[in-house]
Design a protein around this motif. Structure first.
Motif, PDB file in Angstrom:
ATOM      1  N   THR B  14       0.845  -1.191   0.000  1.00 34.55           N
ATOM      2  CA  THR B  14       0.000   0.000   0.000  1.00 34.55           C
ATOM      3  C   THR B  14       0.883   1.245   0.000  1.00 34.55           C
ATOM      4  O   THR B  14       2.072   1.193   0.368  1.00 34.55           O
ATOM      5  N   ARG B  15       0.286   2.344  -0.400  1.00 34.23           N
ATOM      6  CA  ARG B  15       1.013   3.612  -0.464  1.00 34.23           C
ATOM      7  C   ARG B  15       1.690   3.922   0.869  1.00 34.23           C
ATOM      8  O   ARG B  15       1.105   3.714   1.934  1.00 34.23           O
ATOM      9  N   GLY B  16       2.912   4.425   0.788  1.00 37.98           N
ATOM     10  CA  GLY B  16       3.632   4.812   1.991  1.00 37.98           C
ATOM     11  C   GLY B  16       4.499   3.710   2.576  1.00 37.98           C
ATOM     12  O   GLY B  16       5.401   3.992   3.380  1.00 37.98           O
ATOM     13  N   GLN B  17       4.229   2.474   2.181  1.00 40.89           N
ATOM     14  CA  GLN B  17       5.033   1.367   2.704  1.00 40.89           C
ATOM     15  C   GLN B  17       6.394   1.318   2.032  1.00 40.89           C
ATOM     16  O   GLN B  17       6.678   2.046   1.082  1.00 40.89           O
ATOM     17  N   GLN B  18       7.229   0.432   2.539  1.00 41.91           N
ATOM     18  CA  GLN B  18       8.566   0.218   1.998  1.00 41.91           C
ATOM     19  C   GLN B  18       8.637  -1.211   1.469  1.00 41.91           C
ATOM     20  O   GLN B  18       7.946  -2.098   1.958  1.00 41.91           O
ATOM     21  N   VAL B  19       9.485  -1.411   0.451  1.00 41.83           N
ATOM     22  CA  VAL B  19       9.605  -2.739  -0.131  1.00 41.83           C
ATOM     23  C   VAL B  19      11.071  -3.057  -0.435  1.00 41.83           C
ATOM     24  O   VAL B  19      11.864  -2.141  -0.721  1.00 41.83           O
ATOM     25  N   THR B  20      11.419  -4.331  -0.336  1.00 41.47           N
ATOM     26  CA  THR B  20      12.768  -4.794  -0.696  1.00 41.47           C
ATOM     27  C   THR B  20      12.653  -5.935  -1.694  1.00 41.47           C
ATOM     28  O   THR B  20      11.946  -6.919  -1.442  1.00 41.47           O
ATOM     29  N   LEU B  21      13.317  -5.769  -2.811  1.00 42.62           N
ATOM     30  CA  LEU B  21      13.348  -6.797  -3.851  1.00 42.62           C
ATOM     31  C   LEU B  21      14.759  -7.373  -3.917  1.00 42.62           C
ATOM     32  O   LEU B  21      15.737  -6.645  -3.705  1.00 42.62           O
ATOM     33  N   ARG B  22      14.847  -8.662  -4.245  1.00 41.38           N
ATOM     34  CA  ARG B  22      16.141  -9.335  -4.218  1.00 41.38           C
ATOM     35  C   ARG B  22      16.510  -9.943  -5.556  1.00 41.38           C
ATOM     36  O   ARG B  22      15.638 -10.354  -6.326  1.00 41.38           O
ATOM     37  N   CYS B  23      17.820 -10.015  -5.790  1.00 38.63           N
ATOM     38  CA  CYS B  23      18.325 -10.519  -7.065  1.00 38.63           C
ATOM     39  C   CYS B  23      19.612 -11.297  -6.847  1.00 38.63           C
ATOM     40  O   CYS B  23      20.508 -10.826  -6.150  1.00 38.63           O
ATOM     41  N   SER B  65      16.810   2.929  -3.461  1.00 40.50           N
ATOM     42  CA  SER B  65      18.182   2.697  -3.026  1.00 40.50           C
ATOM     43  C   SER B  65      18.490   1.209  -3.201  1.00 40.50           C
ATOM     44  O   SER B  65      17.588   0.388  -3.398  1.00 40.50           O
ATOM     45  N   GLY B  66      19.775   0.909  -3.134  1.00 46.26           N
ATOM     46  CA  GLY B  66      20.146  -0.483  -3.346  1.00 46.26           C
ATOM     47  C   GLY B  66      21.349  -0.887  -2.535  1.00 46.26           C
ATOM     48  O   GLY B  66      21.929  -0.080  -1.791  1.00 46.26           O
ATOM     49  N   HIS B  67      21.687  -2.125  -2.754  1.00 48.32           N
ATOM     50  CA  HIS B  67      22.845  -2.671  -2.041  1.00 48.32           C
ATOM     51  C   HIS B  67      23.345  -3.879  -2.824  1.00 48.32           C
ATOM     52  O   HIS B  67      22.554  -4.591  -3.440  1.00 48.32           O
ATOM     53  N   GLN B  68      24.651  -4.073  -2.785  1.00 52.43           N
ATOM     54  CA  GLN B  68      25.212  -5.299  -3.346  1.00 52.43           C
ATOM     55  C   GLN B  68      26.041  -5.980  -2.272  1.00 52.43           C
ATOM     56  O   GLN B  68      26.804  -5.319  -1.547  1.00 52.43           O
ATOM     57  N   PHE B  69      25.914  -7.255  -2.175  1.00 49.96           N
ATOM     58  CA  PHE B  69      26.598  -8.029  -1.143  1.00 49.96           C
ATOM     59  C   PHE B  69      27.885  -8.652  -1.702  1.00 49.96           C
ATOM     60  O   PHE B  69      28.077  -8.712  -2.916  1.00 49.96           O
ATOM     61  N   ASN B  77      15.633  -1.340  -2.727  1.00 55.18           N
ATOM     62  CA  ASN B  77      14.700  -0.859  -1.716  1.00 55.18           C
ATOM     63  C   ASN B  77      13.962   0.362  -2.249  1.00 55.18           C
ATOM     64  O   ASN B  77      14.576   1.245  -2.862  1.00 55.18           O
ATOM     65  N   VAL B  78      12.670   0.384  -2.021  1.00 51.98           N
ATOM     66  CA  VAL B  78      11.881   1.562  -2.376  1.00 51.98           C
ATOM     67  C   VAL B  78      11.105   1.993  -1.139  1.00 51.98           C
ATOM     68  O   VAL B  78      10.349   1.198  -0.565  1.00 51.98           O
ATOM     69  N   ASN B  79      11.311   3.230  -0.718  1.00 47.71           N
ATOM     70  CA  ASN B  79      10.619   3.779   0.453  1.00 47.71           C
ATOM     71  C   ASN B  79       9.430   4.631   0.031  1.00 47.71           C
ATOM     72  O   ASN B  79       9.364   5.108  -1.111  1.00 47.71           O
ATOM     73  N   ALA B  80       8.516   4.829   0.959  1.00 46.54           N
ATOM     74  CA  ALA B  80       7.371   5.729   0.738  1.00 46.54           C
ATOM     75  C   ALA B  80       6.721   5.467  -0.613  1.00 46.54           C
ATOM     76  O   ALA B  80       6.629   6.350  -1.466  1.00 46.54           O
ATOM     77  N   LEU B  81       6.268   4.259  -0.803  1.00 49.31           N
ATOM     78  CA  LEU B  81       5.725   3.829  -2.091  1.00 49.31           C
ATOM     79  C   LEU B  81       4.589   4.727  -2.573  1.00 49.31           C
ATOM     80  O   LEU B  81       3.728   5.155  -1.789  1.00 49.31           O
ATOM     81  N   LEU B  82       4.620   4.977  -3.880  1.00 50.09           N
ATOM     82  CA  LEU B  82       3.567   5.723  -4.566  1.00 50.09           C
ATOM     83  C   LEU B  82       2.845   4.785  -5.529  1.00 50.09           C
ATOM     84  O   LEU B  82       3.402   3.767  -5.952  1.00 50.09           O
ATOM     85  N   LEU B  83       1.633   5.174  -5.894  1.00 50.35           N
ATOM     86  CA  LEU B  83       0.892   4.352  -6.863  1.00 50.35           C
ATOM     87  C   LEU B  83       1.698   4.165  -8.143  1.00 50.35           C
ATOM     88  O   LEU B  83       1.682   3.101  -8.762  1.00 50.35           O
TER      89      LEU B  83
END
Lengths: 114, 112
Positions: B14-23, B65-69, B77-83
């Protein structure tokens, strides 16, 4: 600025016909790379070909062929004897010499009708 | 030899949430790039990671934002999600000194 234009939004042909997908690019780099990717309904982008700007030889791979012409800034893709499995969205793309990011066109949706 | 893998496959937020995707990149690949593909559009470059550092960035806000291990895997990572963040997020990996980018199946993010 770098730009890729695929003027054909959608194409429909009957199976076994030949079809050509057009791609025109813009770049100020003297060294650059051109790509074609296929995106079937599953969504995964499938790499088809990469050409560098110094290699203008046309390439053929089975039923696929590519025509690279620097004079017209075009990199067209032809499918010979099309098959229903060729139905997908095809993207032409470009990357410059200074970086690796790939600039994609908007894609051409190809329908092969049985 | 496994190709590029991404998780999860689908995600609803939902809007405003944060999400993390992995690769996870293809074996032998050390560079990871992320792209956003809105419906009916071509993929757009978000950023690229190499040696655990952001090497290039596209025209995306700092909410992305992102990160590499050390094992070359990466997170987006995406913060404060928008539609408008609803899209297919594609990860691509490339080998050392290679120009080809091999793409994963993507994560489809829906923001409600």
């Amino acid at each position: 600025a770098q730009k890729v234009t695929q003027a054909q939004t959608e194409i429909s042909v009957v199976e076994k016909e030949d079809v050509t997908l057009d791609c025109v690019y813009e770049t100020r780099d003297t060294t650059y790379y051109l790509f074609w990717y296929k995106q079937p309904p599953s969504g995964e982008l499938v790499f088809l070909i990469r050409r560098n700007s110094f290699d203008e030889q046309n390439e053929i791979s089975g039923r696929y062929s590519w025509n690279f012409q620097k004079s017209t800034s075009s990199f067209n893709f032809t499918i010979t004897a099309s098959q229903v499995v060729d139905s997908a969205v095809y993207f032409c793309a470009l990357s410059g010499n200074r970086d690796d990011k790939i600039i994609f066109g908007k894609g051409t949706r190809l329908h092969i009708l049985p | 030899d496994a190709g590029v893998t991404q998780s999860p496959t689908h995600l609803i937020k939902t809007r405003g949430q944060q999400v993390t995707l992995r690769c996870s990149p293809k074996s032998g690949h050390d560079t990871v790039s992320w792209y956003q593909q809105a419906l009916g559009q071509g993929p757009q470059f978000i950023f690229q990671y190499y040696e655990e550092e952001e090497r290039q960035r596209g025209n995306f806000p700092d909410r992305f934002s992102g990160h590499q291990f050390p094992n070359y895997s990466s997170e987006l990572n995406v913060n404060a999600l928008l539609l408008g963040d609803s899209a297919l997020y594609l990860c691509a990996s490339s080998p050392p000194l290679g120009r080809e980018q091999f793409f994963g199946p993507g994560t489809r993010l829906t923001v409600l």
